[in-house]
Write a protein that holds these residues in place. Structure first.
Motif, PDB file in Angstrom:
ATOM      1  N   TYR A  64       0.834  -1.203   0.000  1.00  0.00           N
ATOM      2  CA  TYR A  64       0.000   0.000   0.000  1.00  0.00           C
ATOM      3  C   TYR A  64       0.868   1.253   0.000  1.00  0.00           C
ATOM      4  O   TYR A  64       0.626   2.182  -0.778  1.00  0.00           O
ATOM      5  CB  TYR A  64      -0.935  -0.026   1.216  1.00  0.00           C
ATOM      6  N   ARG A  65       1.898   1.283   0.834  1.00  0.00           N
ATOM      7  CA  ARG A  65       2.793   2.451   0.872  1.00  0.00           C
ATOM      8  C   ARG A  65       3.513   2.637  -0.466  1.00  0.00           C
ATOM      9  O   ARG A  65       3.628   3.767  -0.965  1.00  0.00           O
ATOM     10  CB  ARG A  65       3.799   2.326   2.012  1.00  0.00           C
ATOM     11  N   ASP A  74      -4.891  12.610  -7.063  1.00  0.00           N
ATOM     12  CA  ASP A  74      -6.285  12.219  -7.244  1.00  0.00           C
ATOM     13  C   ASP A  74      -6.478  10.708  -7.129  1.00  0.00           C
ATOM     14  O   ASP A  74      -7.459  10.237  -6.561  1.00  0.00           O
ATOM     15  CB  ASP A  74      -6.833  12.731  -8.583  1.00  0.00           C
ATOM     16  N   LYS A  75      -5.517   9.948  -7.613  1.00  0.00           N
ATOM     17  CA  LYS A  75      -5.616   8.494  -7.493  1.00  0.00           C
ATOM     18  C   LYS A  75      -5.312   8.027  -6.074  1.00  0.00           C
ATOM     19  O   LYS A  75      -5.807   6.988  -5.648  1.00  0.00           O
ATOM     20  CB  LYS A  75      -4.701   7.804  -8.496  1.00  0.00           C
ATOM     21  N   LYS A  76      -4.510   8.782  -5.344  1.00  0.00           N
ATOM     22  CA  LYS A  76      -4.260   8.441  -3.941  1.00  0.00           C
ATOM     23  C   LYS A  76      -5.549   8.505  -3.147  1.00  0.00           C
ATOM     24  O   LYS A  76      -5.838   7.615  -2.337  1.00  0.00           O
ATOM     25  CB  LYS A  76      -3.226   9.389  -3.328  1.00  0.00           C
ATOM     26  N   LEU A  77      -6.320   9.556  -3.357  1.00  0.00           N
ATOM     27  CA  LEU A  77      -7.604   9.695  -2.648  1.00  0.00           C
ATOM     28  C   LEU A  77      -8.537   8.541  -2.988  1.00  0.00           C
ATOM     29  O   LEU A  77      -9.200   7.991  -2.110  1.00  0.00           O
ATOM     30  CB  LEU A  77      -8.265  11.031  -2.986  1.00  0.00           C
ATOM     31  N   LEU A  78      -8.580   8.183  -4.248  1.00  0.00           N
ATOM     32  CA  LEU A  78      -9.427   7.078  -4.681  1.00  0.00           C
ATOM     33  C   LEU A  78      -8.983   5.768  -4.031  1.00  0.00           C
ATOM     34  O   LEU A  78      -9.800   5.026  -3.470  1.00  0.00           O
ATOM     35  CB  LEU A  78      -9.393   6.948  -6.203  1.00  0.00           C
ATOM     36  N   LEU A  79      -7.685   5.490  -4.081  1.00  0.00           N
ATOM     37  CA  LEU A  79      -7.183   4.243  -3.498  1.00  0.00           C
ATOM     38  C   LEU A  79      -7.395   4.217  -1.995  1.00  0.00           C
ATOM     39  O   LEU A  79      -7.776   3.179  -1.442  1.00  0.00           O
ATOM     40  CB  LEU A  79      -5.697   4.045  -3.827  1.00  0.00           C
ATOM     41  N   ARG A  80      -7.195   5.336  -1.313  1.00  0.00           N
ATOM     42  CA  ARG A  80      -7.404   5.377   0.137  1.00  0.00           C
ATOM     43  C   ARG A  80      -8.845   4.994   0.472  1.00  0.00           C
ATOM     44  O   ARG A  80      -9.100   4.180   1.357  1.00  0.00           O
ATOM     45  CB  ARG A  80      -7.074   6.757   0.692  1.00  0.00           C
ATOM     46  N   THR A 115      -6.163 -10.872   2.970  1.00  0.00           N
ATOM     47  CA  THR A 115      -5.106  -9.868   3.026  1.00  0.00           C
ATOM     48  C   THR A 115      -4.033 -10.161   1.990  1.00  0.00           C
ATOM     49  O   THR A 115      -3.557  -9.257   1.291  1.00  0.00           O
ATOM     50  CB  THR A 115      -4.525  -9.785   4.449  1.00  0.00           C
ATOM     51  N   LYS A 116      -3.659 -11.424   1.865  1.00  0.00           N
ATOM     52  CA  LYS A 116      -2.672 -11.784   0.848  1.00  0.00           C
ATOM     53  C   LYS A 116      -3.209 -11.470  -0.538  1.00  0.00           C
ATOM     54  O   LYS A 116      -2.496 -10.916  -1.380  1.00  0.00           O
ATOM     55  CB  LYS A 116      -2.300 -13.257   0.944  1.00  0.00           C
ATOM     56  N   ASN A 117      -4.458 -11.816  -0.806  1.00  0.00           N
ATOM     57  CA  ASN A 117      -5.046 -11.534  -2.104  1.00  0.00           C
ATOM     58  C   ASN A 117      -5.098 -10.037  -2.395  1.00  0.00           C
ATOM     59  O   ASN A 117      -4.880  -9.605  -3.525  1.00  0.00           O
ATOM     60  CB  ASN A 117      -6.434 -12.160  -2.223  1.00  0.00           C
ATOM     61  N   ARG A 118      -5.363  -9.242  -1.366  1.00  0.00           N
ATOM     62  CA  ARG A 118      -5.398  -7.789  -1.556  1.00  0.00           C
ATOM     63  C   ARG A 118      -4.007  -7.242  -1.858  1.00  0.00           C
ATOM     64  O   ARG A 118      -3.861  -6.313  -2.650  1.00  0.00           O
ATOM     65  CB  ARG A 118      -5.981  -7.101  -0.316  1.00  0.00           C
ATOM     66  N   THR A 119      -2.987  -7.812  -1.255  1.00  0.00           N
ATOM     67  CA  THR A 119      -1.621  -7.400  -1.558  1.00  0.00           C
ATOM     68  C   THR A 119      -1.322  -7.638  -3.035  1.00  0.00           C
ATOM     69  O   THR A 119      -0.752  -6.772  -3.710  1.00  0.00           O
ATOM     70  CB  THR A 119      -0.620  -8.162  -0.666  1.00  0.00           C
TER      71      THR A 119
END
Length: 126
Positions: A64-65, A74-80, A115-119
């Motif tokens: 994530y970092r 703008d994409k940071k806000l969306l991803l957050r 969590t692994k899948n999200r990574t």
């Protein structure tokens, strides 16, 4: 009782070594298939999945970092926002059905897999 424990352990291993993305770490596989965890001792099995979730959560936070550092504002806000919603959805999907130690183990295993899948998803997010 020993037969029931072995059947349970085999079912858990089958679930954790399924089709690709959801496979957990080799450390987890070693932990869950050795010592008291391999005998179906709930406390030992829980220790394995607790460690695994810690590993998967740390990898998620690193991904994530990295991704946030590479995106425009703008994409940071969306991803957050997407990440916050994903956490709520994951926690709801993995919520234990009951209060027993087995329910907690299954729930925690779900959290580690999700969590692994999200990574993996974050690594491919553009």
């Amino acid at each position: 009782m020993q037969v029931i424990a072995m059947i349970f352990l085999l079912a858990i291993l089958a679930a954790s070594t399924g089709s690709g993305d959801e496979k957990l770490s080799r450390e987890y596989e070693r932990c869950i298939s050795s010592g008291e965890a391999a005998e179906g001792i709930q406390f030992a099995m829980q220790e394995c999945i607790d460690r695994e979730f810690g590993i998967q959560d740390a990898l998620l936070n690193q991904a994530y970092r990295r991704k946030m550092a590479s995106l425009p504002d703008d994409k940071k806000l969306l991803l957050r926002g997407m990440q916050r919603q994903w956490i709520r959805d994951r926690d709801q999907r993995c919520e234990a059905d009951g209060d027993g130690s087995l329910d907690r183990f299954i729930s925690d295993q779900c959290l580690a897999i999700e969590t692994k899948n999200r990574t993996l998803w974050l690594d491919n997010y553009k």
